[in-house]
Design an enzyme around this catalytic site. Structure first.
Site, PDB file in Angstrom:
ATOM      1  N   ASN A 272     100.121  47.944   2.341  1.00  0.00           N
ATOM      2  CA  ASN A 272     100.332  46.776   1.486  1.00  0.00           C
ATOM      3  C   ASN A 272      99.946  47.085   0.032  1.00  0.00           C
ATOM      4  O   ASN A 272      98.872  47.620  -0.226  1.00  0.00           O
ATOM      5  CB  ASN A 272      99.471  45.627   2.034  1.00  0.00           C
ATOM      6  CG  ASN A 272      99.747  44.305   1.354  1.00  0.00           C
ATOM      7  OD1 ASN A 272      99.567  44.167   0.152  1.00  0.00           O
ATOM      8  ND2 ASN A 272     100.186  43.324   2.128  1.00  0.00           N
TER       9      ASN A 272
ATOM     10  N   HIS B 290     104.765  44.801   1.570  1.00  0.00           N
ATOM     11  CA  HIS B 290     103.878  44.729   2.719  1.00  0.00           C
ATOM     12  C   HIS B 290     103.811  46.143   3.308  1.00  0.00           C
ATOM     13  O   HIS B 290     104.591  47.023   2.921  1.00  0.00           O
ATOM     14  CB  HIS B 290     104.452  43.744   3.740  1.00  0.00           C
ATOM     15  CG  HIS B 290     104.078  42.315   3.492  1.00  0.00           C
ATOM     16  ND1 HIS B 290     104.339  41.306   4.388  1.00  0.00           N
ATOM     17  CD2 HIS B 290     103.430  41.730   2.445  1.00  0.00           C
ATOM     18  CE1 HIS B 290     103.885  40.157   3.910  1.00  0.00           C
ATOM     19  NE2 HIS B 290     103.337  40.379   2.733  1.00  0.00           N
TER      20      HIS B 290
ATOM     21  N   SER C 154     100.871  42.294  13.200  1.00  0.00           N
ATOM     22  CA  SER C 154     102.155  41.708  13.607  1.00  0.00           C
ATOM     23  C   SER C 154     103.044  41.435  12.388  1.00  0.00           C
ATOM     24  O   SER C 154     102.597  40.825  11.414  1.00  0.00           O
ATOM     25  CB  SER C 154     101.862  40.403  14.362  1.00  0.00           C
ATOM     26  OG  SER C 154     103.038  39.833  14.864  1.00  0.00           O
TER      27      SER C 154
ATOM     28  N   CYS D 273     105.399  40.042   9.613  1.00  0.00           N
ATOM     29  CA  CYS D 273     105.815  38.733   9.087  1.00  0.00           C
ATOM     30  C   CYS D 273     107.340  38.619   9.089  1.00  0.00           C
ATOM     31  O   CYS D 273     108.054  39.581   9.421  1.00  0.00           O
ATOM     32  CB  CYS D 273     105.286  38.565   7.661  1.00  0.00           C
ATOM     33  SG  CYS D 273     106.276  39.436   6.430  1.00  0.00           S
TER      34      CYS D 273
ATOM     35  N   CYS E  65     109.106  41.427   6.922  1.00  0.00           N
ATOM     36  CA  CYS E  65     109.107  42.762   7.536  1.00  0.00           C
ATOM     37  C   CYS E  65     109.943  42.767   8.810  1.00  0.00           C
ATOM     38  O   CYS E  65     110.646  43.746   9.098  1.00  0.00           O
ATOM     39  CB  CYS E  65     107.673  43.198   7.808  1.00  0.00           C
ATOM     40  SG  CYS E  65     106.705  43.323   6.281  1.00  0.00           S
TER      41      CYS E  65
ATOM     42  N   ASP F 155      99.247  36.508   0.567  1.00  0.00           N
ATOM     43  CA  ASP F 155     100.100  37.535   1.175  1.00  0.00           C
ATOM     44  C   ASP F 155     101.007  36.986   2.270  1.00  0.00           C
ATOM     45  O   ASP F 155     102.056  37.553   2.549  1.00  0.00           O
ATOM     46  CB  ASP F 155      99.236  38.661   1.751  1.00  0.00           C
ATOM     47  CG  ASP F 155     100.006  39.964   1.870  1.00  0.00           C
ATOM     48  OD1 ASP F 155     100.584  40.385   0.851  1.00  0.00           O
ATOM     49  OD2 ASP F 155     100.055  40.543   2.961  1.00  0.00           O
TER      50      ASP F 155
END
Lengths: 150, 150
Positions: A44, A55, A82, A84, A87, A147
């Site tokens: 990130n 990310h 995990s 988002c 992504c 974020d």
């Protein structure tokens, strides 16, 4: 065929996350693996580059550079957290068939969407990934919220 | 409140797309608008930066820099072409409530997913956007396929 050593690649993603933390950033890392070889690593870059798009997973894809669809379709992406919506969307765009997730207790991304589109999502439930995020969020809750768009 | 002049902002996105074309790139552009003001403009940077993540919308978000969730929730994003899974995912991540699409005849992105999550997607069906993409794809079909993971 030998069984895939997921932990080895997750460790590489964790190393990326720690590198990010050391730079004052958000400790989420990722590696893109093609035929057993890392072709892109990233973490990130919100703080470091002032970037809302880099990310961990996005940075790994970016660092892998331009690839053909044929390559992506033989890739596995590893991420400490995990993925988002952004992504996950990138994973869907490029048809990456396997996603290995360090943990999803801190944040549950779009695993269900990925699975509904045929992506194999494997959860390792890594205590190291979880503790890294919990410690970070305890220190910088606002940065974390930024974020994930909260 | 005055009606929003979508065409004015779409024109700014088209200008970005043309800038990209002039650089030898893929002519897709985008602007992020907050309270009637453009806060980020961008265009596809696959060729220029060797980037698989900087689609037009992503570049506009990147150029807008770090924003709070409160700002994104008052934004509209304009794009010359229907947003792919990655760009749609970014829109979902940041809770951008309105997406204005130049055209979706060349490529139908994740408009249905966006709508299912409560995003308002408005289609302008711009002949200028359509012709720009058709001409580009005629010239460079492989580059286009790479950009959409085909």
């Amino acid at each position: 065929m030998e069984p895939i050593d997921h932990q080895q690649f997750l460790n590489a993603a964790i190393a990326e996350a720690k590198k990010g933390l050391g730079e004052g950033g958000i400790p989420i890392g990722s590696v893109l693996v093609h035929q057993g070889k890392i072709i892109g690593s990233g973490h990130n870059k919100r703080v470091q580059n002032g970037s809302p798009v880099l990310h961990g997973e996005m940075d790994a894809l970016e660092n892998a550079g331009r690839q053909t669809a044929a390559v992506y379709r033989e890739c596995t992406i590893y991420t400490t957290l995990s993925p988002c919506a952004m992504c996950s969307g990138a994973i869907l765009l490029y048809g990456i068939p396997i996603v290995v997730v360090g943990e999803n207790r801190t944040f549950m991304g779009e695993e269900e969407l990925l699975r509904s589109r045929g992506v194999h999502v494997e959860l390792l439930d890594s205590p190291e990934c979880y503790e890294m995020m919990q410690s970070f969020i305890g220190d910088k809750p606002q940065l974390w919220n930024e974020d994930i768009g909260v």
